[in-house]
Each structure stands twice: as C-alpha cells, then as structure tokens.
Design a protein around this motif. Structure first.
Motif, PDB file in Angstrom:
ATOM      1  N   HIS A 153       0.672  -1.176  -0.043  1.00  0.00           N
ATOM      2  CA  HIS A 153      -0.072  -0.030   0.215  1.00  0.00           C
ATOM      3  C   HIS A 153       0.869   1.351  -0.072  1.00  0.00           C
ATOM      4  O   HIS A 153       2.128   1.010   0.183  1.00  0.00           O
ATOM      5  CB  HIS A 153      -0.915  -0.100   1.287  1.00  0.00           C
ATOM      6  CG  HIS A 153      -1.968  -0.857   1.121  1.00  0.00           C
ATOM      7  ND1 HIS A 153      -3.317  -0.623   0.984  1.00  0.00           N
ATOM      8  CD2 HIS A 153      -2.331  -2.417   1.269  1.00  0.00           C
ATOM      9  CE1 HIS A 153      -4.170  -1.633   1.037  1.00  0.00           C
ATOM     10  NE2 HIS A 153      -3.356  -2.761   1.080  1.00  0.00           N
ATOM     11  N   GLU A 154       0.301   2.360   0.053  1.00  0.00           N
ATOM     12  CA  GLU A 154       0.826   3.714   0.057  1.00  0.00           C
ATOM     13  C   GLU A 154      -0.243   4.481   0.957  1.00  0.00           C
ATOM     14  O   GLU A 154      -1.119   4.444   1.142  1.00  0.00           O
ATOM     15  CB  GLU A 154       0.868   4.299  -1.323  1.00  0.00           C
ATOM     16  CG  GLU A 154       1.969   3.860  -2.325  1.00  0.00           C
ATOM     17  CD  GLU A 154       1.832   4.801  -3.654  1.00  0.00           C
ATOM     18  OE1 GLU A 154       2.940   4.449  -4.265  1.00  0.00           O
ATOM     19  OE2 GLU A 154       1.076   5.502  -3.746  1.00  0.00           O
ATOM     20  N   THR A 155       0.669   5.794   1.719  1.00  0.00           N
ATOM     21  CA  THR A 155      -0.197   6.519   2.193  1.00  0.00           C
ATOM     22  C   THR A 155       0.080   7.981   1.531  1.00  0.00           C
ATOM     23  O   THR A 155       1.350   8.167   1.611  1.00  0.00           O
ATOM     24  CB  THR A 155       0.102   6.885   3.779  1.00  0.00           C
ATOM     25  OG1 THR A 155      -0.226   5.440   4.360  1.00  0.00           O
ATOM     26  CG2 THR A 155      -0.750   7.911   4.364  1.00  0.00           C
ATOM     27  N   THR A 156      -0.654   8.750   1.197  1.00  0.00           N
ATOM     28  CA  THR A 156      -0.568   9.961   0.170  1.00  0.00           C
ATOM     29  C   THR A 156      -1.002  11.127   0.766  1.00  0.00           C
ATOM     30  O   THR A 156      -1.980  11.010   1.650  1.00  0.00           O
ATOM     31  CB  THR A 156      -0.916   9.978  -1.076  1.00  0.00           C
ATOM     32  OG1 THR A 156      -2.485   9.690  -1.128  1.00  0.00           O
ATOM     33  CG2 THR A 156      -0.420   8.371  -1.858  1.00  0.00           C
ATOM     34  N   ASP A 157      -0.769  12.242   0.400  1.00  0.00           N
ATOM     35  CA  ASP A 157      -1.246  13.510   0.544  1.00  0.00           C
ATOM     36  C   ASP A 157      -2.638  13.616   0.173  1.00  0.00           C
ATOM     37  O   ASP A 157      -3.394  14.073   1.119  1.00  0.00           O
ATOM     38  CB  ASP A 157      -0.569  14.581  -0.067  1.00  0.00           C
ATOM     39  CG  ASP A 157       0.824  14.972   0.573  1.00  0.00           C
ATOM     40  OD1 ASP A 157       1.119  14.569   1.677  1.00  0.00           O
ATOM     41  OD2 ASP A 157       1.603  15.661  -0.043  1.00  0.00           O
ATOM     42  N   SER A 158      -3.198  12.762  -0.676  1.00  0.00           N
ATOM     43  CA  SER A 158      -4.566  12.583  -1.122  1.00  0.00           C
ATOM     44  C   SER A 158      -5.386  12.111  -0.127  1.00  0.00           C
ATOM     45  O   SER A 158      -6.593  12.223   0.137  1.00  0.00           O
ATOM     46  CB  SER A 158      -4.799  11.987  -2.207  1.00  0.00           C
ATOM     47  OG  SER A 158      -4.324  10.911  -2.598  1.00  0.00           O
ATOM     48  N   ASP A 159      -4.913  11.236   0.788  1.00  0.00           N
ATOM     49  CA  ASP A 159      -5.604  10.546   1.918  1.00  0.00           C
ATOM     50  C   ASP A 159      -6.303  11.883   2.583  1.00  0.00           C
ATOM     51  O   ASP A 159      -7.412  11.571   3.101  1.00  0.00           O
ATOM     52  CB  ASP A 159      -4.783   9.825   2.775  1.00  0.00           C
ATOM     53  CG  ASP A 159      -4.358   8.300   2.033  1.00  0.00           C
ATOM     54  OD1 ASP A 159      -4.730   8.036   1.241  1.00  0.00           O
ATOM     55  OD2 ASP A 159      -3.704   7.797   2.765  1.00  0.00           O
ATOM     56  N   GLU A 160      -5.435  12.571   3.098  1.00  0.00           N
ATOM     57  CA  GLU A 160      -5.957  13.673   3.941  1.00  0.00           C
ATOM     58  C   GLU A 160      -6.856  14.828   3.015  1.00  0.00           C
ATOM     59  O   GLU A 160      -7.810  15.609   3.380  1.00  0.00           O
ATOM     60  CB  GLU A 160      -4.826  14.448   4.645  1.00  0.00           C
ATOM     61  CG  GLU A 160      -4.661  13.793   5.786  1.00  0.00           C
ATOM     62  CD  GLU A 160      -5.467  13.759   6.893  1.00  0.00           C
ATOM     63  OE1 GLU A 160      -5.904  14.571   7.586  1.00  0.00           O
ATOM     64  OE2 GLU A 160      -5.725  12.433   7.096  1.00  0.00           O
ATOM     65  N   ALA A 161      -6.409  15.160   1.708  1.00  0.00           N
ATOM     66  CA  ALA A 161      -6.797  16.227   0.957  1.00  0.00           C
ATOM     67  C   ALA A 161      -8.277  15.896   0.250  1.00  0.00           C
ATOM     68  O   ALA A 161      -9.152  16.563  -0.092  1.00  0.00           O
ATOM     69  CB  ALA A 161      -5.960  16.554  -0.078  1.00  0.00           C
TER      70      ALA A 161
END
Length: 307
Positions: free
Chosen positions: A173-181
C-alpha cells in the motif's frame, strides 16, 4: 503541506450519501490511465508463472479481467507465499512493486515455496487513481465472506482455499497526501460524519496484525527497507495515523476485524506496507524499490523461521 477540505463538495453535512450522491461522486472522476497497459505488463510474466484469471468486473461499458500469477509446478507440500498489490487503485507503487518483484526476483524461491501474486486487485480504481471502487466502497474494509465489493469478493474466493496454509502474506500500500486532501474527507461525507484532520506520515511504515503479532518479522522488514528509503517517524503525540508504535516504523491493527486484505490468508507472517510517495525525500522509483525490498525481506524472514 496537506490541504484539508473543511466541507466536502458532495452531499449534505451530517447525512450519509444515497445513490444520487454516489452518482455525483462517480461523475466527477476522470479516467487517467489504462488497465490494458498494465495487462500488457502482466501477461508476459506468464512465460515463467502460471497466469490465472480469478474473476472479472463489469462496470458500465468496461470489462476488467482480474489476473494473478503463481508458481509453475505448484507443490502442496511447500510453504505458500502471497503478495497482493493495488487493493487501493491509487497506490501505484504497490502495483508496480509487485510486478517488479516478479520480473526480477520471482523465481528466487522456486522449488522452496509456492508463490502467488495478485498485482492489481482494483483495476477500475487503478485507472482513475482512486481509493474506492465504482460503488464508492473501500475494498480494504470488505475482505470477508459475502462481501458487497466485487474486488474483495473475488480475491477472497481466490485465497480462501489457502487459508491456514499460507506462511507469509504481504499487502502493498501507500499513504499519500490525497488521503487527507480527498479520501478521508470523502469518507466522512459519505458516512455523514465530521472530518477530523490528521497528519500524513513522511516515510515508510508497516501495519502488523494486533491479534496475531509478529514483531521480529516486522522489524526485519523495516531494517531492510531503511536501506532504500526513510522510515516514518511518530508524530508529536507518538503516533502514526492515530496508532501507537509497536516498534519504530510499525503500528498494528486488528486486521481481520477491520476486513483488511492481509487477514484473508491467516498467514503466520503477515504485514501491510505503507509508502509515502509525496515526500520530497524520495522518488517514485525508490517507492517501488522499497516495496520490492519489503517483499524480499518478508519472504527471507518467513522461510528462515518457518519451523
């Protein structure tokens, strides 16, 4: 810095979405890449592995065959190793990492273990760089019998016969800035809940199974990946995505209770990787290399400690 959305533009705050809101969400999503191009990278691997179509998805006018690869000459007496990627379609390094691992290292365990790799579990979301599937459902909360999510149901059916026989399962998996945005605000809006901002961890981390922990296994993977990219530190509260650290770069969830992919196989050694591709301290290729390194380290540890 991640920009937080105070109010999501779809739906009425405090009210869960119905079909009109889901349709409005889907109408705003643009196809950004082609699953056919990914299939063109997957199919040549059939020269060294058995290529299987374990299901298919039909969304509107699109047909998505679901492909996995496993060791040629599968032997039931050998341990089983499972790699899954693309459960969330926007997490690109998981898909590319699974494929790079197969191309460069997939034959390293031939004769010692059976390998099964599902490189892109969610093709509709892969094309649109999204977390959810076509129906605004998260595949990685729905790996269970009778799942309403086609992506999850198909993979669950593929892996269910192996349950209890799998030595190692790593889910990329990845955790990205788009998770919060985008994705967490959308989740709050969909469920009629208030959005509570969090921070995105800058670096690589792992998620262990809180109900069946293997801390030495997790540490071995983290130590290997640290040579490729940086490991995420805890935030000011000593947490990563709201969870306390088991050890540096490792948190834990009750993965089966949450319906997460890493729980399907009940593997003795299981983990979920999280890479942060938006960090200024890394590159897209380093993220892919980190995924490959994690897979190889997980396999090496599991095989060395199988007895």
């Amino acid at each position: 810095m991640t920009q937080h959305a105070p109010t999501y533009p779809i739906g009425t705050p405090g009210q869960p979405w119905g079909q009109p809101e889901i349709a409005a969400w889907r109408a705003g999503i643009v196809r950004q890449r082609r699953y056919e191009d990914l299939l063109a990278a997957i199919r040549p691997l059939g020269a060294d592995f058995d290529l299987i179509e374990y299901g298919a998805l039909d969304y509107e006018d699109q047909h998505f065959p679901l492909l996995a690869l496993h060791s040629r000459g599968w032997r039931d007496e050998l341990p089983v190793l499972v790699v899954t990627g693309g459960v969330h379609g926007y997490e690109t390094s998981g898909v590319l990492g699974a494929l790079q691992f197969l191309r460069e290292h997939g034959l390293e365990t031939a004769g010692r273990a059976n390998l099964l790799v599902a490189p892109c579990v969610s093709p509709w979301a892969y094309e649109r760089i999204q977390r959810w599937n076509h129906d605004a459902l998260d595949p990685n909360r729905n790996f269970r019998p009778g799942s309403p999510v086609g992506e999850s149901a198909a993979l669950f059916a593929l892996l269910a016969p192996l349950r209890g026989r799998v030595l190692m399962h790593i889910d990329l998996h990845e955790t990205t800035d788009s998770d919060e945005a985008e994705f967490r605000p959308a989740l709050a809006a969909r469920d009629g809940e208030a959005f509570e901002p969090d921070t995105v961890p800058d670096g690589f981390y792992l998620v262990d199974d809180a109900e069946r922990p293997q801390p030495a296994f997790q540490r071995a993977v983290i130590e290997a990946v640290a040579a490729v990219t940086h490991i995420a530190p805890a935030d000011a509260k000593g947490l990563i995505i709201g969870s306390p650290l088991q050890s540096p770069g490792v948190i834990s969830f009750a993965v089966a209770t949450k319906g997460l992919c890493a729980a399907i196989t009940a593997a003795r050694f299981s983990t979920t990787t999280e890479v942060y591709p938006d960090s200024p301290r890394t590159t897209p290729q380093q993220c892919v290399d980190a995924q490959v390194t994690a897979v190889r380290a997980a396999i090496a540890y599991a095989l060395a400690h199988q007895n």
